[in-house]
Design a protein around this motif. Sequence first.
Motif: not given
Length: 340
Positions: A279-302
């Motif tokens: 895993v290297n999140v620094g290589h996921m910059w092109g996966e904007t929708e996927r990252i946004a989806g994951w982060f939305a779930e994280i924010l919901d967990f918060w």
Amino acid sequence: MKQIWIEKFGAPDVLKLKEAPDPTPASGEIRVRVEASGVTFADIMGRLGIYPDLPPIPVVPGYEVAGRVDAVGEGVDNSWIGRDVIAMTRFGGYSDVVCAPQAQIFARPDGMSAQDGAALPVNYITAWQLVVAMGGLKKGETMLVHSAGGGVGIAATQIAKHIGATVIGTASAGKHAALRELGCDHLIDYTREDFEARTREITGGRGVELILDAVGGESVKKGYRILAPTGRLGMFGASSMATGRTRNPLAMLSFAFQTPWFQFNPVSLMNENKGAFGVNVGHMWGETERIAGWFAEILDFWRRGVVRPQIARTFAFEEAGDAHEYIQSRGNLGKVLLIP
């Protein structure tokens, strides 16, 4: 604006605080007045000159900030102005003003501080990718997490406990009491105990279903041996290469020599019913929708109280070198932040 630059590789004191004109947001960008910037181990490896993704120096490091929007570029709705946000930056985060594409900006939930906001992106997205997206951790399984007191370790523990897994963490003894409070079921003092032997003891010889390894080298070799059938080894760092204040060629050679490259061939993986991934999140910059989806779930967990970043310590921008020193000394329990 104030920025912290890597102008040459070396010890923490090579980081230099400089001033520059405030940037103007380009089309599709949002400008943020930064209130907190996250410090990651990738920043430290960049300063040492052993991080392959670092742009040519001089460069401003930093992947994550939180603050308030004060300007937007063409094509961005003016309603963003004045909003409290979290921003992911592809370098440049050690600045008190940043511009980032709208896709990398996220509104902070009500009640979330800038410090909590800056502590979330890299650690929690990395943990989510390791534990949920690629690790596939299930209720009743056991996870071993190295560097359990680090930001990713704490994030992964919180997510794993919500899933219903058992968590074994490695950390120095002085962190054990706090890590039990944060959710670790079992703890191994890596400074005096062999984690391979202790993990076998804890699991009754079965091993674990998921390992999160940010160390590399010998740690990966031993970890692979204690994977249970269908076990997965997730690698997300190489801290064993960054053992000193400056670049250590011997540590880098040791890392390469001790990594069990031969075990990750298809035949071995099939015969042993094991998996290995990185895993290297620094290589996921092109996966904007996927990252946004994951982060939305994280924010919901918060919002639900499932995850809460642990802030180890904050440093002023002028103390950026001290922040790097603090992390390299393994003194932190949780996230380290820079405050402009």
